[in-house]
Motif scaffolding. Structure first.
Motif, mmCIF file in Angstrom:
data_model
loop_
_atom_site.group_PDB
_atom_site.id
_atom_site.type_symbol
_atom_site.label_atom_id
_atom_site.label_comp_id
_atom_site.label_asym_id
_atom_site.label_seq_id
_atom_site.Cartn_x
_atom_site.Cartn_y
_atom_site.Cartn_z
ATOM 1 N N ILE A 68 0.847 -1.183 0.000
ATOM 2 C CA ILE A 68 0.000 0.000 0.000
ATOM 3 C C ILE A 68 0.885 1.236 0.000
ATOM 4 O O ILE A 68 2.041 1.193 0.417
ATOM 5 C CB ILE A 68 -0.948 0.039 1.223
ATOM 6 N N GLN A 69 0.340 2.340 -0.487
ATOM 7 C CA GLN A 69 1.034 3.618 -0.441
ATOM 8 C C GLN A 69 0.007 4.733 -0.540
ATOM 9 O O GLN A 69 -1.182 4.486 -0.760
ATOM 10 C CB GLN A 69 2.057 3.736 -1.566
ATOM 11 N N GLN A 70 0.474 5.947 -0.339
ATOM 12 C CA GLN A 70 -0.415 7.103 -0.434
ATOM 13 C C GLN A 70 -0.659 7.420 -1.897
ATOM 14 O O GLN A 70 0.272 7.473 -2.697
ATOM 15 C CB GLN A 70 0.198 8.299 0.286
ATOM 16 N N SER A 71 -1.925 7.611 -2.262
ATOM 17 C CA SER A 71 -2.281 7.899 -3.648
ATOM 18 C C SER A 71 -2.056 9.373 -3.952
ATOM 19 O O SER A 71 -1.858 10.187 -3.039
ATOM 20 C CB SER A 71 -3.747 7.536 -3.895
ATOM 21 N N PRO A 72 -2.065 9.759 -5.244
ATOM 22 C CA PRO A 72 -1.897 11.182 -5.588
ATOM 23 C C PRO A 72 -2.926 12.104 -4.946
ATOM 24 O O PRO A 72 -2.662 13.287 -4.748
ATOM 25 C CB PRO A 72 -2.025 11.185 -7.121
ATOM 26 N N SER A 73 -4.100 11.560 -4.586
ATOM 27 C CA SER A 73 -5.139 12.372 -3.940
ATOM 28 C C SER A 73 -5.144 12.192 -2.425
ATOM 29 O O SER A 73 -6.153 12.471 -1.770
ATOM 30 C CB SER A 73 -6.507 12.014 -4.523
ATOM 31 N N ASN A 74 -4.015 11.710 -1.874
ATOM 32 C CA ASN A 74 -3.828 11.554 -0.425
ATOM 33 C C ASN A 74 -4.764 10.528 0.191
ATOM 34 O O ASN A 74 -5.109 10.618 1.375
ATOM 35 C CB ASN A 74 -3.971 12.900 0.296
ATOM 36 N N ASN A 75 -5.161 9.562 -0.609
ATOM 37 C CA ASN A 75 -5.880 8.420 -0.075
ATOM 38 C C ASN A 75 -4.938 7.218 -0.072
ATOM 39 O O ASN A 75 -3.719 7.383 -0.112
ATOM 40 C CB ASN A 75 -7.147 8.174 -0.900
ATOM 41 N N ILE A 76 -5.463 6.011 -0.010
ATOM 42 C CA ILE A 76 -4.649 4.808 0.090
ATOM 43 C C ILE A 76 -4.744 4.038 -1.213
ATOM 44 O O ILE A 76 -5.847 3.711 -1.679
ATOM 45 C CB ILE A 76 -5.127 3.922 1.258
ATOM 46 N N LEU A 77 -3.603 3.725 -1.790
ATOM 47 C CA LEU A 77 -3.546 2.957 -3.022
ATOM 48 C C LEU A 77 -3.083 1.547 -2.688
ATOM 49 O O LEU A 77 -2.011 1.349 -2.122
ATOM 50 C CB LEU A 77 -2.599 3.598 -4.030
ATOM 51 N N VAL A 78 -3.907 0.578 -3.035
ATOM 52 C CA VAL A 78 -3.673 -0.822 -2.699
ATOM 53 C C VAL A 78 -3.306 -1.576 -3.971
ATOM 54 O O VAL A 78 -4.079 -1.591 -4.938
ATOM 55 C CB VAL A 78 -4.937 -1.444 -2.067
ATOM 56 N N CYS A 79 -2.121 -2.195 -3.993
ATOM 57 C CA CYS A 79 -1.700 -2.989 -5.145
ATOM 58 C C CYS A 79 -1.976 -4.452 -4.852
ATOM 59 O O CYS A 79 -1.419 -5.025 -3.911
ATOM 60 C CB CYS A 79 -0.210 -2.774 -5.432
ATOM 61 N N CYS A 80 -2.845 -5.069 -5.663
ATOM 62 C CA CYS A 80 -3.263 -6.452 -5.450
ATOM 63 C C CYS A 80 -2.608 -7.366 -6.484
ATOM 64 O O CYS A 80 -2.397 -6.970 -7.631
ATOM 65 C CB CYS A 80 -4.777 -6.564 -5.554
ATOM 66 N N MET A 81 -2.298 -8.592 -6.074
ATOM 67 C CA MET A 81 -1.556 -9.485 -6.941
ATOM 68 C C MET A 81 -2.334 -9.908 -8.181
ATOM 69 O O MET A 81 -1.748 -10.362 -9.169
ATOM 70 C CB MET A 81 -1.096 -10.728 -6.170
ATOM 71 N N ASP A 82 -3.655 -9.748 -8.172
ATOM 72 C CA ASP A 82 -4.443 -10.113 -9.347
ATOM 73 C C ASP A 82 -4.543 -8.984 -10.364
ATOM 74 O O ASP A 82 -5.378 -9.026 -11.279
ATOM 75 C CB ASP A 82 -5.844 -10.579 -8.935
ATOM 76 N N GLY A 83 -3.689 -7.975 -10.235
ATOM 77 C CA GLY A 83 -3.625 -6.930 -11.250
ATOM 78 C C GLY A 83 -4.575 -5.776 -11.042
ATOM 79 O O GLY A 83 -4.825 -5.002 -11.973
ATOM 80 N N LYS A 84 -5.062 -5.606 -9.839
ATOM 81 C CA LYS A 84 -5.948 -4.484 -9.532
ATOM 82 C C LYS A 84 -5.211 -3.454 -8.673
ATOM 83 O O LYS A 84 -4.420 -3.793 -7.803
ATOM 84 C CB LYS A 84 -7.186 -4.953 -8.758
ATOM 85 N N LEU A 85 -5.481 -2.186 -8.942
ATOM 86 C CA LEU A 85 -5.098 -1.082 -8.064
ATOM 87 C C LEU A 85 -6.387 -0.515 -7.489
ATOM 88 O O LEU A 85 -7.255 -0.054 -8.228
ATOM 89 C CB LEU A 85 -4.363 0.021 -8.836
ATOM 90 N N VAL A 86 -6.505 -0.566 -6.165
ATOM 91 C CA VAL A 86 -7.728 -0.108 -5.507
ATOM 92 C C VAL A 86 -7.391 1.137 -4.700
ATOM 93 O O VAL A 86 -6.466 1.128 -3.885
ATOM 94 C CB VAL A 86 -8.313 -1.192 -4.588
ATOM 95 N N GLU A 87 -8.144 2.214 -4.926
ATOM 96 C CA GLU A 87 -7.965 3.434 -4.145
ATOM 97 C C GLU A 87 -9.046 3.491 -3.071
ATOM 98 O O GLU A 87 -10.244 3.456 -3.370
ATOM 99 C CB GLU A 87 -8.037 4.678 -5.028
#
Length: 345
Positions: A68-87
């Protein structure tokens, strides 16, 4: 000196739990746990109030979350192994956006630079993709022909290792600027250190020039164990290996005009532990701290390598890590434990 526990949290009701490195956004401490669930692996993002460790919200995902990391809009960006980025909304955990990385299986995403991130394929997915948040789509792709590790982006360039090869890309175009191979070992997670790129393998650290890709020096350790996480501080680098050895080397950099110059590497000290070290260490003043798979957080004097103090965790570190905010230390480990610590005399 000792490490004093201020708060402790335990994820309950799950088995075979491992943790990722925490993230702090405002008063929130966000942690990813993965665990076995009905014959597969699931993940949960837990948001704690960092002052009380009360749970604020949770987000469940029925597969592996890599980081996980901070997204450009200061939310949470979740990198999932199935190829999804969830904000996720940092305040309540609600899903704001879900992006497609166009990958069947992917590894850990790089940090975001210029509204772009890089991610490499794993588990027979051989693609490297650059995702652009401006267009919300993959900007370019490259077939790496193998399993990739965590990329790093810096000053418009991206560096990523795939099996025996490290490549440098132009982040905007995807053009390969240089590549170098080390046939004796896989290479893992590179870091950028001024005009140098350093990457660990099994019992070695290779040092390349960031513009030309020329190999300037190679550090060899006593055992051919994986070196996954390197940090630099001043003119020194620090890293551990899966044998439980932790090293400090001085990097003497000599430049000759426009030439790549010369690099000398001097071993300053080595410290032995009983547990594999996979996570990134952190520097705090004149100290270096890391967590290992011997259920310990270790604090060393970064100049001498002398042990200052330790703290017994209740789980293995694996690829988790430490995050510090001023003098306060946070970490998450296996079995679902999260700690808030401070140094005390």
């Amino acid at each position: 000196m000792k490490l004093k526990k201020l708060l402790e949290y335990k994820l309950k009701g799950e088995r075979n739990v491992s943790a990722r490195k925490p993230l702090i956004i405002g008063d929130h401490l966000i942690i990813v746990f993965t665990f076995h669930k009905k014959g597969g692996i699931a993940s949960r993002v837990v948001c704690l109030d960092k002052n009380t460790f009360d749970a604020v919200w949770e987000y469940d995902y029925l597969f592996v979350i890599n980081n996980i990391q901070q997204s450009p809009s200061n939310n949470i960006l979740v990198c999932c192994m199935d190829g999804k980025l969830v904000e996720l909304d940092a305040t309540n955990g609600e899903t704001l956006n879900m992006y497609e990385l166009d990958m069947y299986r992917c590894g850990t995403a790089s940090l975001i630079f210029d509204n772009k991130l890089l991610v490499g394929g794993v588990q027979k997915t051989t693609t490297i993709n650059c995702f652009d948040f401006n267009s919300s789509e993959v900007k370019w792709s490259f077939d790496s022909q193998g399993h990739s590790y965590k990329p790093v982006v810096d000053s418009g360039k991206a560096y990523i290792c795939t099996q025996h090869t490290i490549r440098c890309f132009d982040l905007n175009t995807g053009m390969v600027l240089w590549e170098a191979s080390e046939e004796s070992t896989y290479m893992f997670n590179p870091i950028v250190y001024g005009d140098l790129v350093m990457v660990g393998g099994h019992g070695l650290v290779n040092i390349y020039h960031n513009e030309s890709g020329k190999l300037l020096n190679q550090i060899k350790t006593e055992m051919a164990e994986a070196i996954r996480s390197i940090i630099a501080d001043g003119d020194c680098i620090f890293f551990g290996d899966e044998a439980g050895e932790f090293y400090s080397f001085k990097i003497n950099r000599e430049k000759n005009g426009l030439d790549e110059g010369h690099v000398e590497c001097e071993l300053l000290w080595k410290f032995s532990t009983k547990g594999s070290i996979q996570s990134f260490p952190v520097i705090s003043g004149d100290q270096v701290l890391f967590v290992n798979d011997d259920n310990k957080m270790v604090c060393l004097n970064k100049i001498s390598g002398d042990q200052l103090c330790t703290f017994n965790t209740k789980g293995e570190a694996s690829t988790s890590g430490i995050i510090m905010e001023e003098e306060i230390i946070y970490t998450a480990v296996g079995k679902g434990f999260v700690y808030k610590l401070e140094q005390a005399n």
